[in-house]
Design an enzyme around this catalytic site. Structure first.
Site, PDB file in Angstrom:
ATOM      1  N   LYS A  82       0.721  -1.159  -0.076  1.00 39.80           N
ATOM      2  CA  LYS A  82       0.049  -0.331   0.097  1.00 39.80           C
ATOM      3  C   LYS A  82       0.977   1.373  -0.030  1.00 39.80           C
ATOM      4  O   LYS A  82       1.835   1.313   0.943  1.00 39.80           O
ATOM      5  CB  LYS A  82      -0.895  -0.303   1.418  1.00 39.80           C
ATOM      6  CG  LYS A  82      -1.899   0.955   1.361  1.00 39.80           C
ATOM      7  CD  LYS A  82      -2.731   1.059   2.484  1.00 39.80           C
ATOM      8  CE  LYS A  82      -3.523   1.927   2.822  1.00 39.80           C
ATOM      9  NZ  LYS A  82      -4.636   1.846   3.836  1.00 39.80           N
TER      10      LYS A  82
ATOM     11  N   SER B 286      -9.672   2.152   3.030  1.00 43.57           N
ATOM     12  CA  SER B 286      -8.840   2.829   2.088  1.00 43.57           C
ATOM     13  C   SER B 286      -7.748   2.014   1.372  1.00 43.57           C
ATOM     14  O   SER B 286      -7.160   2.494   0.544  1.00 43.57           O
ATOM     15  CB  SER B 286      -7.880   4.091   2.907  1.00 43.57           C
ATOM     16  OG  SER B 286      -7.284   3.280   3.742  1.00 43.57           O
TER      17      SER B 286
ATOM     18  N   SER C 289      -9.731  -0.223   7.296  1.00 46.77           N
ATOM     19  CA  SER C 289      -9.276  -0.188   5.936  1.00 46.77           C
ATOM     20  C   SER C 289      -8.492  -1.532   5.310  1.00 46.77           C
ATOM     21  O   SER C 289      -8.320  -1.645   4.166  1.00 46.77           O
ATOM     22  CB  SER C 289      -8.334   0.870   5.789  1.00 46.77           C
ATOM     23  OG  SER C 289      -9.092   2.179   5.370  1.00 46.77           O
TER      24      SER C 289
HETATM   25  N1  GLN Z   1     -13.235   4.556   6.213  1.00 45.43           N
HETATM   26  C1  GLN Z   1     -12.406   4.897   7.530  1.00 45.43           C
HETATM   27  C2  GLN Z   1     -12.085   6.599   7.219  1.00 45.43           C
HETATM   28  O1  GLN Z   1     -12.514   6.831   6.192  1.00 45.43           O
HETATM   29  C3  GLN Z   1     -11.143   3.968   7.899  1.00 45.43           C
HETATM   30  C4  GLN Z   1     -10.160   4.625   7.217  1.00 45.43           C
HETATM   31  C5  GLN Z   1      -8.893   3.626   7.116  1.00 45.43           C
HETATM   32  O2  GLN Z   1      -8.978   2.444   8.136  1.00 45.43           O
HETATM   33  N2  GLN Z   1      -7.988   4.179   6.886  1.00 45.43           N
HETATM   34  O3  GLN Z   1     -11.448   7.143   8.057  1.00 45.43           O
END
Ligand code: GLN
Length: 498
Positions: free
Chosen positions: A83, A158, A182
């Protein structure tokens, strides 16, 4: 155990690849060439932001040579990709943001370095939501990622690039990070397996920070076994991360195989108490998701587990709590991007203040700006007590609720997300829709607990559904054991999109 020589190379998981390399059925160099060709053919998925073909070929040859010389590391020759929230020396590291376009880190993140030391071969960097803020990978400055099961749909976020790359057979495994879901949610949306370990298990050194008290790295792969192999290599104490857990190195594959007391071959989960929080099965839960999750739980029961009703009464509150704490921490973490020390600097500017303003206005995308503003607001004098402090108190109560549950059960289970993957653009301009969809992953993140997403079948339009398993602190072995037992009895994790 499948015969790795009988299946296309891109269908093989990490354990299969290791068996094939060991049996000399193929070389890492051959496998890497095969996957690089697939990556080139799959550009429309948007999964990769940077492909390091030369570096990958070189590392694969080195891994083959090490194996031939009898000094192969635990993951020697296994291809993967990272990532793009992990910094990598000499390659672009962007966090999905224009702010970091053109940035090259002088060092590797600890997770990246440890996987490389184990012999893993990185094919490059994977797309993600900007600074990991998002649930659909539509917030990347470099374009969206598409779900390989239906390219009109999102892969989740994400870590959407990681999920899409693994699901599409571009790499057998990838790294991800999970701040509020995420790893688990994109794994669920793409039918792969992912684990977010206990906070502190994987080093955050070199992980571009979003919300430091929540950010945690973990593997995304095709099975619990593959996750265990990766996690063993990437985890462990790191003195360069002040929140790193001081524990000896763990062998998660061994923990995954450790039979439970009293278990039998037919009932490997005998005696395991799985708690079902009633708040994880609300009326608004999509029927296809609820159906697959309940069927999976029935399968766990058949494998010997007992299901018990529990309650996590503050589940709904985890949304406002998370969306106060995470932006608060983000506003602080992202203050370093000022056009001086890192990142984009506006070409045209007046005085210093104007340079900051223009650089940040141009470098950050709309969701990141929204969070910086919310975070700055909730931390400001006069609002701190009303919002941030209240959220911190509730966070403690959410963690306590879990401990009350773990008096009655060993693991907690439920859906990963309230629906299957939605269509690109479907949520329009309303960020609240995406925030609400994080409801089942946020509680474990706020409590710092480990959580997994395990493929549990297919819902509406044939889209994958994920079963979430949550364990107590440092119960990764127990989670992987339960997921592995489920995967020995089911084949959802082996299905691939066309
Ligand atoms: N969807 C959540 C956010 O937008 C979690 C994102 C994540 O875990 N990086 O913050």
């Amino acid at each position: 155990m499948s015969d790795p020589t009988q299946r296309p190379l891109h269908d093989l998981g990490v354990a299969d690849v290791l068996r094939g390399l060991q049996a000399r059925a193929f070389s890492s160099a051959e496998l890497v060439d095969h996957l690089l060709a697939r990556v080139a053919d799959a550009r429309e998925l948007g999964a990769f932001l940077h492909v390091d073909a030369d570096g990958a070929r070189q590392a694969a040859r080195a891994a083959d040579a090490a194996r031939a010389a009898g000094r192969a590391g635990a993951l020697a020759g296994v291809p993967l990709a990272h990532k793009d929230i992990f910094v990598t020396r000499g390659h672009p590291s962007t966090a999905g943001s224009k702010m970091l376009a053109g940035y090259a880190s002088p060092f590797d993140a600890t997770v990246v370095a440890r996987l490389a030391e184990a012999g893993a071969v990185s094919l490059g960097k994977l797309n993600c939501d900007e600074f990991a803020m998002g649930s659909a990978n539509e917030n990347s400055a470099f374009g969206p990622v598409r779900n390989p099961w239906d390219t009109a749909r999102v892969p989740g976020g994400s870590s959407g690039g990681s999920a899409a790359a693994v699901a599409a057979g571009l790499v057998p495994a990838a790294t991800g990070t999970d701040t509020g879901g995420s790893i688990r949610q994109p794994a669920g949306f793409t039918g792969i397996t992912g684990i977010k370990p206990t906070y502190g298990v994987c080093s955050r050194y070199g992980m571009i920070a979003f919300a430091s008290s929540l950010d945690q790295a973990g593997p995304m792969a095709r099975s619990a076994e593959d996750c265990a192999l990766l996690l063993s290599a990437m985890s462990g104490f790191d003195e360069r991360d002040a929140t790193s857990a001081q524990r000896p190195p763990q062998d998660y594959a061994a923990a995954m195989r450790q039979p439970r007391d009293g278990a039998t071959a037919a009932q490997p989960l005998k005696g395991l108490r799985i708690g079902l929080p009633r708040e994880f099965f609300p009326a608004a839960l999509a029927a296809d998701v609820e159906g697959r999750v309940r069927e999976a739980l029935g399968q766990m029961e058949a494998l010997g587990a007992t299901l018990v009703d529990v309650s996590l009464p503050r589940t709904e509150l985890s949304i406002p709590v998370y969306y106060i704490i995470a932006p608060a921490e983000a506003s602080s973490n992202l203050s370093r991007f000022d056009g001086v020390r890192y990142g984009h600097r506006a070409a045209q500017h007046g005085d210093l203040q104007d340079m900051y303003r223009r650089s940040r206005s141009e470098g950050f995308g709309p969701e990141v700006k929204r969070r910086i503003m919310i975070g700055t607001y909730v931390l400001s004098h006069g609002y701190y007590d009303a919002y941030y402090l209240q959220a911190q108190k509730l966070r403690r109560m959410i963690a306590d609720d879990f401990q009350a549950c773990f008096q009655q059960c060993d693991l907690i289970a439920g859906p990963v997300a309230p629906s299957v993957a939605w269509k690109l653009g479907e949520q329009g301009e309303d960020p609240i829709q995406a925030y609400l969809a994080d409801i089942f992953t946020l509680p474990a993140s706020l409590a710092g607990l480990p959580g997994m997403s395990v493929p549990a079948g297919f819902g509406a339009q044939g889209m994958p559904v994920g079963l979430q398993l949550i364990g107590n602190y440092f119960a990764e072995g127990q989670l992987l054991h339960a997921a592995h037992a489920f995967q020995q009895a089911t084949d959802f994790h082996t299905r691939r999109p066309q």
